[in-house]
Design a protein around this motif. Structure first.
Motif, PDB file in Angstrom:
ATOM      1  N   HIS A 105       0.776  -1.093  -0.033  1.00 34.25           N
ATOM      2  CA  HIS A 105      -0.076  -0.003   0.040  1.00 34.25           C
ATOM      3  C   HIS A 105       1.143   1.149  -0.088  1.00 34.25           C
ATOM      4  O   HIS A 105       1.543   1.488   0.825  1.00 34.25           O
ATOM      5  CB  HIS A 105      -0.852   0.069   1.196  1.00 34.25           C
ATOM      6  N   LEU A 106       0.856   1.978  -1.299  1.00 31.92           N
ATOM      7  CA  LEU A 106       1.673   3.353  -1.080  1.00 31.92           C
ATOM      8  C   LEU A 106       0.688   4.516  -1.075  1.00 31.92           C
ATOM      9  O   LEU A 106      -0.332   4.559  -1.536  1.00 31.92           O
ATOM     10  CB  LEU A 106       2.053   3.090  -2.655  1.00 31.92           C
ATOM     11  N   THR A 107       1.408   5.456  -0.293  1.00 30.38           N
ATOM     12  CA  THR A 107       0.663   6.841  -0.238  1.00 30.38           C
ATOM     13  C   THR A 107       1.870   7.675  -0.761  1.00 30.38           C
ATOM     14  O   THR A 107       2.803   7.721  -0.544  1.00 30.38           O
ATOM     15  CB  THR A 107       0.535   7.230   1.276  1.00 30.38           C
ATOM     16  N   LEU A 108       1.089   8.484  -1.769  1.00 28.78           N
ATOM     17  CA  LEU A 108       1.908   9.531  -2.405  1.00 28.78           C
ATOM     18  C   LEU A 108       1.355  10.816  -2.337  1.00 28.78           C
ATOM     19  O   LEU A 108       0.180  11.021  -2.885  1.00 28.78           O
ATOM     20  CB  LEU A 108       1.988   8.990  -3.833  1.00 28.78           C
ATOM     21  N   PHE A 109       2.046  11.886  -2.110  1.00 31.06           N
ATOM     22  CA  PHE A 109       1.810  13.328  -2.266  1.00 31.06           C
ATOM     23  C   PHE A 109       2.446  14.179  -3.246  1.00 31.06           C
ATOM     24  O   PHE A 109       3.540  14.141  -3.086  1.00 31.06           O
ATOM     25  CB  PHE A 109       1.740  14.248  -0.886  1.00 31.06           C
ATOM     26  N   VAL A 110       1.932  14.723  -4.088  1.00 35.29           N
ATOM     27  CA  VAL A 110       2.533  15.120  -4.974  1.00 35.29           C
ATOM     28  C   VAL A 110       2.048  16.975  -5.162  1.00 35.29           C
ATOM     29  O   VAL A 110       1.117  17.227  -4.628  1.00 35.29           O
ATOM     30  CB  VAL A 110       2.242  14.970  -6.536  1.00 35.29           C
ATOM     31  N   PRO A 111       3.173  17.735  -4.980  1.00 36.36           N
ATOM     32  CA  PRO A 111       2.900  19.158  -4.747  1.00 36.36           C
ATOM     33  C   PRO A 111       2.108  19.651  -5.917  1.00 36.36           C
ATOM     34  O   PRO A 111       2.207  19.510  -7.084  1.00 36.36           O
ATOM     35  CB  PRO A 111       4.272  20.007  -4.835  1.00 36.36           C
ATOM     36  N   GLY A 112       0.933  20.381  -5.557  1.00 33.29           N
ATOM     37  CA  GLY A 112      -0.007  20.640  -6.437  1.00 33.29           C
ATOM     38  C   GLY A 112       0.450  21.512  -7.695  1.00 33.29           C
ATOM     39  O   GLY A 112       0.222  21.536  -8.846  1.00 33.29           O
ATOM     40  N   LYS A 113       1.353  22.646  -7.339  1.00 35.47           N
ATOM     41  CA  LYS A 113       1.854  23.664  -8.262  1.00 35.47           C
ATOM     42  C   LYS A 113       3.136  23.045  -9.013  1.00 35.47           C
ATOM     43  O   LYS A 113       3.573  23.691 -10.029  1.00 35.47           O
ATOM     44  CB  LYS A 113       2.086  25.039  -7.490  1.00 35.47           C
ATOM     45  N   ALA A 114       3.604  21.872  -8.633  1.00 37.21           N
ATOM     46  CA  ALA A 114       4.888  21.427  -9.368  1.00 37.21           C
ATOM     47  C   ALA A 114       4.555  21.291 -10.894  1.00 37.21           C
ATOM     48  O   ALA A 114       3.435  20.829 -11.454  1.00 37.21           O
ATOM     49  CB  ALA A 114       5.297  20.174  -8.758  1.00 37.21           C
ATOM     50  N   SER A 115       5.772  21.660 -11.715  1.00 37.16           N
ATOM     51  CA  SER A 115       5.683  21.263 -12.956  1.00 37.16           C
ATOM     52  C   SER A 115       6.150  19.878 -13.093  1.00 37.16           C
ATOM     53  O   SER A 115       6.953  19.339 -12.556  1.00 37.16           O
ATOM     54  CB  SER A 115       6.947  22.139 -13.620  1.00 37.16           C
ATOM     55  N   ARG A 116       5.142  19.253 -13.452  1.00 36.32           N
ATOM     56  CA  ARG A 116       5.379  17.472 -13.364  1.00 36.32           C
ATOM     57  C   ARG A 116       6.338  17.025 -14.533  1.00 36.32           C
ATOM     58  O   ARG A 116       6.384  17.689 -15.481  1.00 36.32           O
ATOM     59  CB  ARG A 116       4.223  16.894 -13.304  1.00 36.32           C
ATOM     60  N   PRO A 117       6.934  15.883 -14.529  1.00 36.29           N
ATOM     61  CA  PRO A 117       7.103  15.115 -13.369  1.00 36.29           C
ATOM     62  C   PRO A 117       7.937  15.587 -12.292  1.00 36.29           C
ATOM     63  O   PRO A 117       8.954  16.308 -12.661  1.00 36.29           O
ATOM     64  CB  PRO A 117       7.477  13.734 -14.020  1.00 36.29           C
ATOM     65  N   VAL A 118       7.839  15.302 -11.121  1.00 31.05           N
ATOM     66  CA  VAL A 118       8.620  15.701  -9.918  1.00 31.05           C
ATOM     67  C   VAL A 118       9.460  14.698  -9.248  1.00 31.05           C
ATOM     68  O   VAL A 118       8.815  13.608  -9.230  1.00 31.05           O
ATOM     69  CB  VAL A 118       8.158  16.473  -8.856  1.00 31.05           C
ATOM     70  N   PRO A 119      10.586  15.001  -8.775  1.00 29.98           N
ATOM     71  CA  PRO A 119      11.550  14.088  -7.934  1.00 29.98           C
ATOM     72  C   PRO A 119      10.520  13.567  -6.668  1.00 29.98           C
ATOM     73  O   PRO A 119       9.615  14.268  -6.172  1.00 29.98           O
ATOM     74  CB  PRO A 119      12.673  14.932  -7.528  1.00 29.98           C
ATOM     75  N   VAL A 120      10.802  12.308  -6.232  1.00 27.89           N
ATOM     76  CA  VAL A 120      10.330  11.801  -5.136  1.00 27.89           C
ATOM     77  C   VAL A 120      10.979  11.217  -3.725  1.00 27.89           C
ATOM     78  O   VAL A 120      12.236  10.851  -4.132  1.00 27.89           O
ATOM     79  CB  VAL A 120       9.072  10.822  -5.458  1.00 27.89           C
ATOM     80  N   PHE A 121      10.750  11.636  -2.536  1.00 26.87           N
ATOM     81  CA  PHE A 121      11.418  10.927  -1.702  1.00 26.87           C
ATOM     82  C   PHE A 121      10.296   9.651  -1.098  1.00 26.87           C
ATOM     83  O   PHE A 121       9.512   9.778  -0.923  1.00 26.87           O
ATOM     84  CB  PHE A 121      11.423  11.819  -0.396  1.00 26.87           C
ATOM     85  N   LEU A 122      10.898   8.589  -1.149  1.00 24.40           N
ATOM     86  CA  LEU A 122      10.171   7.274  -0.908  1.00 24.40           C
ATOM     87  C   LEU A 122      10.752   6.753   0.565  1.00 24.40           C
ATOM     88  O   LEU A 122      11.842   6.349   0.581  1.00 24.40           O
ATOM     89  CB  LEU A 122      10.410   6.140  -1.868  1.00 24.40           C
ATOM     90  N   LEU A 123       9.744   6.772   1.556  1.00 24.59           N
ATOM     91  CA  LEU A 123      10.273   6.339   2.800  1.00 24.59           C
ATOM     92  C   LEU A 123       9.751   4.775   3.000  1.00 24.59           C
ATOM     93  O   LEU A 123       8.783   4.740   2.930  1.00 24.59           O
ATOM     94  CB  LEU A 123       9.469   7.176   3.826  1.00 24.59           C
TER      95      LEU A 123
END
Ligand code: GCU
Length: 386
Positions: A105-123
């Protein structure tokens, strides 16, 4: 009382720098057949596979790559999460093999104003599930989702229990049902191997997720999760940066220093983490064909950031720093020079503009906003170079 004394004696912890025994680390740049490795090609073609294999066979166990199928199912999507600031996407990753399956089960938040695609921190979350609350009713510094998305990055997390319960009597009830042969092999994976395998399946999902910049995935783990982030990043070169927070023994710290937690102790308290073969090295650190600097070396040329905390001697801050230092020569094969000083930097002073980064935070064994602030800066520096 006598028994208790004995037990205390067996596991008496050593926090005295003057009692660290003399040791010689195995040379990452010398193959088993005695060939000196002088360039990145020889490292990659001859020595790196050999070192990976040594870690697999002696410590973490195998990393099976065969499965029948994988499916990514969006279970929730909210474009106005975090008070409208971010997009929330929850995904169930189902993996099948031999008629059995696991679900991550993965939870992901992406910043709303980001020009996509964005880098991600995966914990790799090895603590309470409420630390990664998708509803943001609980906000934990262990996974400061607002701070990360405000910085323009996405943040994601999965929980280790989806792969293997962190329990010596139940760990085999997860992913290992799909790979029962692993349980019989002396170099079979156990819980930490299963957690690392899970991180790679999340990476499989990212490869199909348009919101994420798959070339800029930062894998983060704390403590047992930090042992896992190193092992996962060593195996799976799709992870761009590895962060290992207070990972200590069988994480970023050198085993041969025998400072703080030792192999016998970790194998006794957590027999379900590492392969059966690893038990052979109880009280025999010097017999290991590797030490943990070579695990960091396996991640080269990708940046690695390691941390410690001053009150967490159990995880051997100096031994962690020395592990990074002794990995430097492998990064140097790629023309990458670390900016680490010769001796550990002062407390709270981060070395960030360096392929190998480090800080020793004041305080206890934990992962805090201080730590995350530096992970973000480290990522920003290295992603700017890409
Ligand atoms: C125990 C264990 C460590 C581990 C830590 C944690 O202290 O001995 O090896 O890193 O738990 O995961 O918090």
């Amino acid at each position: 009382a006598l028994l208790f004394c004995n037990a205390t004696f067996v596991f008496a912890q050593q926090y005295d720098e003057s009692k660290v025994p003399a040791y010689t680390l195995p040379d990452p740049l010398l193959t088993l057949s005695g060939q000196a490795v002088k360039d990145a090609r020889t490292w990659e073609n001859a020595r790196r596979p050999e070192v990976l294999r040594l870690f697999e066979d002696n410590i973490y166990g195998q990393m099976p790559r065969d499965f029948d199928s994988i499916r990514f199912i969006t279970t929730r999507e909210d474009a106005r999460a975090m008070g409208g600031k971010a997009l929330l996407k929850e995904t169930r990753i189902d993996v099948y093999r031999g008629g059995q399956s696991v679900s991550i089960h993965l939870t992901l938040f992406v910043p709303g104003k980001a020009s996509r695609p964005v880098p991600v921190f995966l914990l790799i979350n090895n603590r309470g599930k409420n630390n990664t609350d998708a509803d943001r009713k609980t906000k934990s510094p262990f996974w400061p989702a607002e701070m990360v998305t405000d910085s323009g990055y996405a943040i994601a997390a999965f929980h280790v229990s989806d792969l293997a319960p962190d329990d010596a009597s139940a760990y085999a009830s997860g992913l290992l049902r799909l790979y029962p042969e692993q349980l019989r092999a002396p170099n079979g994976m156990k819980a930490i191997g299963a957690w690392a395998w899970g991180a790679s399946r999340v990476m499989d999902y990212f490869m199909k997720e348009k919101l994420v910049d798959t070339k800029k995935v930062v894998l983060v783990g704390h403590s047992r999760g930090g042992k896992t982030s190193l092992w996962a990043a060593a195996q799976d070169q799709r992870f761009a940066i590895c962060v290992t927070n207070c990972s200590g023994n069988t994480g970023a710290a050198l085993a041969r220093r025998q400072f703080g937690e030792r192999i016998k102790r970790i194998n006794t308290s957590f027999p379900h983490w590492f392969s059966d073969n690893y038990k052979k090295y109880n009280d025999r650190e010097n017999d290991l064909p590797v030490d943990q600097h070579m695990l960091i070396a396996l991640i080269a040329p990708r940046p690695v950031y390691a941390t410690n905390a001053t009150k967490d001697l159990w995880a051997d801050p100096t031994g962690t720093f020395l592990s990074l230092k002794n990995a430097e020569k492998v990064f140097a094969l790629y023309g990458l020079r670390s900016a680490l000083p010769a001796a550990p930097p002062p407390v709270n002073q981060a070395v960030e503009n360096s392929i190998l980064g480090y800080h020793n935070r004041e305080g206890v064994h934990d992962m805090t906003e201080f730590d995350w602030r530096h992970f973000i800066r480290f990522a920003r520096i290295h992603f700017a170079k890409k």
